[in-house]
Design an enzyme around this catalytic site. Structure first.
Site, PDB file in Angstrom:
ATOM      1  N   LYS A  39       0.851  -1.206   0.000  1.00 52.57           N
ATOM      2  CA  LYS A  39       0.000   0.000   0.000  1.00 52.57           C
ATOM      3  C   LYS A  39       0.883   1.252   0.000  1.00 52.57           C
ATOM      4  O   LYS A  39       2.080   1.162   0.276  1.00 52.57           O
ATOM      5  CB  LYS A  39      -0.933  -0.024   1.211  1.00 52.57           C
ATOM      6  CG  LYS A  39      -0.233   0.185   2.533  1.00 52.57           C
ATOM      7  CD  LYS A  39      -1.198   0.019   3.705  1.00 52.57           C
ATOM      8  CE  LYS A  39      -0.446   0.240   5.013  1.00 52.57           C
ATOM      9  NZ  LYS A  39      -1.189  -0.265   6.164  1.00 52.57           N
ATOM     10  N   ARG A 138     -12.406   0.385  13.976  1.00 50.78           N
ATOM     11  CA  ARG A 138     -12.331   1.181  12.759  1.00 50.78           C
ATOM     12  C   ARG A 138     -13.219   0.560  11.700  1.00 50.78           C
ATOM     13  O   ARG A 138     -14.166   1.172  11.243  1.00 50.78           O
ATOM     14  CB  ARG A 138     -10.875   1.244  12.280  1.00 50.78           C
ATOM     15  CG  ARG A 138     -10.687   2.107  11.052  1.00 50.78           C
ATOM     16  CD  ARG A 138      -9.223   2.270  10.699  1.00 50.78           C
ATOM     17  NE  ARG A 138      -8.649   1.074  10.094  1.00 50.78           N
ATOM     18  CZ  ARG A 138      -7.360   0.972   9.787  1.00 50.78           C
ATOM     19  NH1 ARG A 138      -6.517   1.948  10.052  1.00 50.78           N
ATOM     20  NH2 ARG A 138      -6.914  -0.129   9.215  1.00 50.78           N
ATOM     21  N   TYR A 265      13.537  32.607   7.567  1.00 50.58           N
ATOM     22  CA  TYR A 265      12.318  33.395   7.693  1.00 50.58           C
ATOM     23  C   TYR A 265      12.018  33.751   9.143  1.00 50.58           C
ATOM     24  O   TYR A 265      12.330  32.986  10.042  1.00 50.58           O
ATOM     25  CB  TYR A 265      11.139  32.600   7.108  1.00 50.58           C
ATOM     26  CG  TYR A 265      11.248  32.350   5.621  1.00 50.58           C
ATOM     27  CD1 TYR A 265      11.661  33.362   4.757  1.00 50.58           C
ATOM     28  CD2 TYR A 265      10.946  31.107   5.088  1.00 50.58           C
ATOM     29  CE1 TYR A 265      11.757  33.123   3.395  1.00 50.58           C
ATOM     30  CE2 TYR A 265      11.034  30.863   3.733  1.00 50.58           C
ATOM     31  CZ  TYR A 265      11.443  31.870   2.886  1.00 50.58           C
ATOM     32  OH  TYR A 265      11.543  31.635   1.548  1.00 50.58           O
ATOM     33  N   MET A 313      10.058  26.171   1.311  1.00 48.98           N
ATOM     34  CA  MET A 313       9.272  25.272   0.467  1.00 48.98           C
ATOM     35  C   MET A 313      10.169  24.269  -0.261  1.00 48.98           C
ATOM     36  O   MET A 313       9.849  23.084  -0.344  1.00 48.98           O
ATOM     37  CB  MET A 313       8.464  26.102  -0.526  1.00 48.98           C
ATOM     38  CG  MET A 313       7.343  25.355  -1.175  1.00 48.98           C
ATOM     39  SD  MET A 313       6.387  26.420  -2.268  1.00 48.98           S
ATOM     40  CE  MET A 313       5.326  27.297  -1.137  1.00 48.98           C
TER      41      MET A 313
HETATM   42  C1  LIG Z   1      -0.568  -1.441   6.676  1.00 49.85           C
HETATM   43  C2  LIG Z   1      -1.253  -2.635   7.124  1.00 49.85           C
HETATM   44  C3  LIG Z   1      -0.531  -3.789   7.442  1.00 49.85           C
HETATM   45  C4  LIG Z   1       0.981  -3.835   7.456  1.00 49.85           C
HETATM   46  O1  LIG Z   1       1.447  -3.250   8.665  1.00 49.85           O
HETATM   47  P1  LIG Z   1       3.019  -3.131   8.973  1.00 49.85           P
HETATM   48  O2  LIG Z   1       3.057  -2.679  10.386  1.00 49.85           O
HETATM   49  O3  LIG Z   1       3.567  -2.103   8.045  1.00 49.85           O
HETATM   50  O4  LIG Z   1       3.617  -4.456   8.759  1.00 49.85           O
HETATM   51  C5  LIG Z   1      -1.245  -4.913   7.772  1.00 49.85           C
HETATM   52  N1  LIG Z   1      -2.599  -4.909   7.805  1.00 49.85           N
HETATM   53  C6  LIG Z   1      -3.322  -3.812   7.511  1.00 49.85           C
HETATM   54  C7  LIG Z   1      -4.806  -3.875   7.573  1.00 49.85           C
HETATM   55  C8  LIG Z   1      -2.679  -2.642   7.161  1.00 49.85           C
HETATM   56  O5  LIG Z   1      -3.399  -1.563   6.881  1.00 49.85           O
END
Ligand SMILES: *Cc1c(COP(=O)(O)O)cnc(C)c1O
Length: 381
Positions: A39, A138, A265, A313
């Site tokens: 992801k 969640r 700044y 920036m």
């Molecule tokens: C991101 C995620 C993982 C992986 O988690 P890590 O701590 O990066 O290994 C596993 N399950 C779900 C549902 C996630 O969103």
């Protein structure tokens, strides 16, 4: 077309990721299936760089969130299972049918969304029922709650869905919390699977992330979902996993300013002594987060140098007064190793109070990404 030179880039060490995959797989020892998580564009490391490594290592399941990731993973030749790691929207679920993905069922109404898409398209969707056993509250169904139980039962009986997994997700990277959550998930997932009746194919049970899987083997069940560990952002296994990402730039200019000068700044920083200040052409627009201003350190010639005051920036300033041989053109490493030292995930957390992933997932998507071998060749001349 020739790419314009970039003032900063992300270097991805594919060799490190490859090794991390093998290290984690050896640790799992075939006890649980290895789902590799890509992801956020492979945590900013690049789906296009990570996927070939997963294919080469025979990884059977890839966890993703966006449809773009799913499409890219398929176009790179991955023919194994793809599992979405959050509830998809109706449009995503519909579009993802062409990629043959498994969907995460994240609630009472959401179960209806998934089933409706399946019926409309006359397809059967492979589904993972998310349970709230770990108390993340969640997207998990509350086992024991009437409407949740009804949904679980109807999802199991719904011909439009095929329940291939029962899952949960931990709220804390804490061993006692993981143990408690795992025990409850064990009971609740068993209860849910019991509803399937005899003879039904048994769904996989899974709840572990990197932390849980590598610190509490009792959390592994049938499958583990490993993200951070792949990329070496984990101190599990006695530090055997190698960080795979470096954020690299270079010194664009150096100037010496007298004591009493204000820097940057808002005139918030005043030099108490004469200082040699280097200009690094990276800033918050490149994902080098503003919270790093005045707090972070970077590496120049293998030594640490402090980031002075606020970031701009596209620029920040580093005090290189202590590095006498610093020159224009020198490599600056804002994350990762240089020489014998490294700016680590723990450093970033100490500098900013944010987890490192919050920052590096952005760098990887805002800046050009190069595999380390190419970067090494480029710097070698
Ligand atoms: C991101 C995620 C993982 C992986 O988690 P890590 O701590 O990066 O290994 C596993 N399950 C779900 C549902 C996630 O969103």
């Amino acid at each position: 077309m020739r790419r314009s030179p970039s003032a900063g880039w992300v270097e991805v060490d594919t060799e490190a990721i490859d090794r991390n995959i093998r290290t984690i797989r050896a640790e799992l020892g075939g006890q649980a299936e290895f789902c590799a998580v890509v992801k956020a564009d492979g945590y900013g490391h690049g789906v296009e760089l990570v996927t070939p490594l997963l294919i080469r290592n025979g990884i059977g399941v890839i966890g993703f969130t966006s449809n773009d990731e799913a499409a890219l993973v398929r176009s790179l030749g991955f023919t194994g299972r793809l599992m979405r790691l959050r509830p998809g929207t109706r449009e995503e679920i519909d579009d993802a049918l062409r990629h043959g993905v498994e969907e995460w069922v994240g609630g009472v109404e959401h179960a209806c969304v998934v089933a409706t898409v399946a019926r409309e398209r006359r397809r059967r969707i492979r589904a993972h029922l998310s349970l709230n056993s770990t108390g993340l509250s969640r997207d998990g169904l509350a086992v024991g709650d009437r409407s949740s139980d009804e949904v679980i039962l109807s999802a199991i009986r719904d011909p439009a869905l095929r329940v291939v997994g029962v899952c949960s997700h931990f709220p804390c990277e804490d061993r006692a919390d993981v143990r408690e959550g795992s025990a409850r998930f064990d009971r609740e997932s068993d209860e849910v699977i019991g509803l399937l009746g005899p003879g039904a194919p048994r769904p996989q049970r899974h709840c572990a992330t990197t932390f849980a899987a590598l610190h509490e083997s009792g959390s592994r069940f049938d499958m583990v979902r490993i993200g951070a560990g792949l990329y070496g952002d984990s101190d599990a296994l006695g530090g055997a996993l190698r960080p795979a990402l470096r954020l690299v730039s270079s010194i664009a200019a150096i100037n010496v300013y007298p004591a009493g000068s204000t820097v940057g700044y808002e005139r918030r920083h005043r030099l108490t002594d004469q200082a040699t200040l280097a200009v690094v052409p990276l800033g918050y627009a490149d994902g080098y987060h503003r919270s790093l201003g005045g707090r972070a350190e970077v590496l120049v010639r293998g030594k640490r140098a402090p980031v002075v005051d606020r970031l701009a920036m596209n620029t920040f300033i580093v005090d290189v007064s202590g590095i006498l041989d610093a020159r224009v053109g020198d490599e600056v490493v804002a994350y990762g190793a240089q020489g014998a030292d490294a700016i680590t995930a723990a450093d970033i957390e100490r500098f900013t109070g944010h987890i490192a992933a919050d920052l590096y997932t952005a760098w990887g998507r805002l800046l050009p990404r190069v595999p380390a071998t190419i970067a090494e060749r480029a710097t070698a001349g």
